[in-house]
Write a protein that holds these residues in place. Sequence first.
Motif, PDB file in Angstrom:
ATOM      1  N   LYS A   1       0.834  -1.221   0.000  1.00 36.20           N
ATOM      2  CA  LYS A   1       0.000   0.000   0.000  1.00 36.20           C
ATOM      3  C   LYS A   1       0.860   1.260   0.000  1.00 36.20           C
ATOM      4  CE  LYS A   1      -2.654  -0.902   3.543  1.00 36.20           C
ATOM      5  NZ  LYS A   1      -3.340  -0.716   4.760  1.00 36.20           N
ATOM      6  N   GLY A   2       2.127   1.104   0.433  1.00 42.85           N
ATOM      7  CA  GLY A   2       3.001   2.274   0.519  1.00 42.85           C
ATOM      8  C   GLY A   2       3.052   2.867   1.924  1.00 42.85           C
ATOM      9  N   ASP A   3       2.344   2.244   2.897  1.00 44.17           N
ATOM     10  CA  ASP A   3       2.393   2.753   4.275  1.00 44.17           C
ATOM     11  C   ASP A   3       3.753   2.484   4.902  1.00 44.17           C
ATOM     12  OD1 ASP A   3      -0.169   3.426   3.896  1.00 44.17           O
ATOM     13  OD2 ASP A   3      -1.052   1.871   5.169  1.00 44.17           O
ATOM     14  N   VAL A   4       4.414   1.447   4.421  1.00 48.45           N
ATOM     15  CA  VAL A   4       5.769   1.137   4.883  1.00 48.45           C
ATOM     16  C   VAL A   4       6.718   1.517   3.760  1.00 48.45           C
ATOM     17  CG1 VAL A   4       7.350  -0.765   5.398  1.00 48.45           C
ATOM     18  CG2 VAL A   4       5.099  -0.696   6.469  1.00 48.45           C
ATOM     19  N   ARG A   5       7.728   2.314   4.110  1.00 45.56           N
ATOM     20  CA  ARG A   5       8.667   2.759   3.064  1.00 45.56           C
ATOM     21  C   ARG A   5       9.810   1.759   2.908  1.00 45.56           C
ATOM     22  NH1 ARG A   5      11.854   8.547   3.575  1.00 45.56           N
ATOM     23  NH2 ARG A   5      12.952   8.484   1.586  1.00 45.56           N
ATOM     24  N   ILE A   6      10.314   1.285   4.039  1.00 43.85           N
ATOM     25  CA  ILE A   6      11.460   0.381   3.991  1.00 43.85           C
ATOM     26  C   ILE A   6      11.095  -0.943   4.660  1.00 43.85           C
ATOM     27  CG2 ILE A   6      13.878   0.049   4.659  1.00 43.85           C
ATOM     28  CD1 ILE A   6      13.487   2.427   2.741  1.00 43.85           C
ATOM     29  N   LEU A   7      11.211  -2.014   3.894  1.00 47.47           N
ATOM     30  CA  LEU A   7      10.956  -3.345   4.432  1.00 47.47           C
ATOM     31  C   LEU A   7      12.310  -3.978   4.718  1.00 47.47           C
ATOM     32  CD1 LEU A   7       8.646  -5.357   4.929  1.00 47.47           C
ATOM     33  CD2 LEU A   7       9.008  -6.193   2.624  1.00 47.47           C
ATOM     34  N   VAL A   8      12.572  -4.273   5.989  1.00 46.79           N
ATOM     35  CA  VAL A   8      13.857  -4.873   6.359  1.00 46.79           C
ATOM     36  C   VAL A   8      13.611  -6.371   6.509  1.00 46.79           C
ATOM     37  CG1 VAL A   8      15.826  -4.698   7.916  1.00 46.79           C
ATOM     38  CG2 VAL A   8      14.291  -2.755   7.659  1.00 46.79           C
ATOM     39  N   ALA A   9      14.393  -7.183   5.812  1.00 52.27           N
ATOM     40  CA  ALA A   9      14.026  -8.607   5.742  1.00 52.27           C
ATOM     41  C   ALA A   9      15.235  -9.525   5.669  1.00 52.27           C
ATOM     42  CB  ALA A   9      13.157  -8.836   4.507  1.00 52.27           C
ATOM     43  N   THR A  10      15.015 -10.766   6.094  1.00 54.12           N
ATOM     44  CA  THR A  10      16.010 -11.818   5.848  1.00 54.12           C
ATOM     45  C   THR A  10      15.700 -12.444   4.480  1.00 54.12           C
ATOM     46  OG1 THR A  10      14.587 -13.408   6.933  1.00 54.12           O
ATOM     47  CG2 THR A  10      16.318 -12.406   8.286  1.00 54.12           C
ATOM     48  N   ASP A  11      16.618 -13.218   3.986  1.00 52.74           N
ATOM     49  CA  ASP A  11      16.424 -13.834   2.663  1.00 52.74           C
ATOM     50  C   ASP A  11      15.195 -14.720   2.620  1.00 52.74           C
ATOM     51  OD1 ASP A  11      18.963 -13.240   0.995  1.00 52.74           O
ATOM     52  OD2 ASP A  11      19.688 -13.734   2.991  1.00 52.74           O
TER      53      ASP A  11
END
Length: 440
Positions: free
Chosen positions: A296-306
């Motif tokens: 939706k664009g509410d989160v700008r940066i998604l920090v994730a593991t592989d």
Amino acid sequence: MALFNELGLSTPITTALADCGYTEPTAIQAAAIPHALAGNDILAAAQTGTGKTAAFMLPSIERLQHHANSSVSPAMHPVRMLVLTPTRELADQIYANNKNYLKNINLRHTVIFGGTPIEPQKTVLQQGCEIVVATVGRLLDHWEQKSISLNKVEILVLDEADRMLDMGFIDDVRKIIKMLPDNRQILLFSATFAPEIRKLAEDFMHQPQIIETAAQNATADNVEQHLIAVDEWRKKDLLATLIHGLNIPQAIVFCNKKITVSQITRDLLKRNIAAASLHGDKSQSERLKTLADFKKGDVRILVATDVAARGLDISELPFVINYELPQQAEDYVHRIGRTGRAGANGVALSLIADAEQKLLDAILRLTSQDLKLEQIEHFEPSWLGSSYQSRQPEKNSAIKKISDKNDPAAKCEKIPGRKRLLRGRQGEVCALLLPNFGVR
Ligand code: AMP
């Protein structure tokens, strides 16, 4: 390039594709669909984001179309096609695509994965369902609990087989193949071909058609890559500076460990950057919500593991950032494949500390690339000699284009509490990349 109908797909499918906005097949679709329609086994090396889901789903739906019926009897809807995936997100993604592809055809389809209650899945399976997308573990749970029967399966898809191997599922996959009728068709898709994958193919596939539309282990060529040398302890500041300075609208930031994911997310939030984390310890509902917020664009940066990021299909994601390089060189290819999907252009930035140089060498060897390290003004690493010749940005570099934008808001972002970095006025950190990103 041939059109979908010229590849042998019939009107109910081609009209559904037109509704999806697909005008012509991607390279992997053009190469795979005719062979799959002919009933051949397929061993396909396909990059993420190349349209591989449709490459295996469309010919399979075409082949199963004659089974379509509206009977309420479960016996009229045995499982005819099984799609195995390494992760829940990928399974869910394929299921979502199938809703579109199957909209004019009366074949039932479902998705089954762990982390959600098994009973509702059993109810769906008991009512009969021709196409089942499943994660390996949950499929075996159903098998053990006798809620699925596989003796009418005609088509098996192994999607992202290399990832199944990395995640330790390969023996389970072998077990599942042995449950299927002998004359089933196998379509195996993998970004890379490890020897174990080739062995699996040798053991179970019948003269598979090998399809390689891009060089094995190649990085998508519409992704601009930057390797940024930095000291480990400066990475958090550099990350925030890049996000502000390049005006990054949305990005996935990859880390190797869950704990790093949590730390980086907290750090970004402290800096008023809308961030959220995605890793294996999150519940399924949390993961789906995070993903929905990101889309939706509410989160700008998604920090994730592989593992958590596997299977995410976020169209037009402009940036991928490797906060750390992956331990497995192949994961670099998967990570940067999250951007530049379906022909769009993307930028991949990797922050590289001294201790990561061996990992970098492995990536450059695997991908046969000769990329140079770059430095960012004010973030010069202590470990790179002052005589090091950084790469000069190319004329049409996306980064350069962004940095050339004369946007005063982007040039000087306030980052509260980061006075340590100041070289300019109090309380502000200039976007140090502007206008000379990468030039030393
Ligand atoms: P995949 O590699 O299957 O994850 O697909 C990547 C993205 O490309 C998805 O968003 C698909 O919906 C999209 N896609 C697949 N095939 C086509 C096509 N022929 N034309 C346009 N978009 C496509």
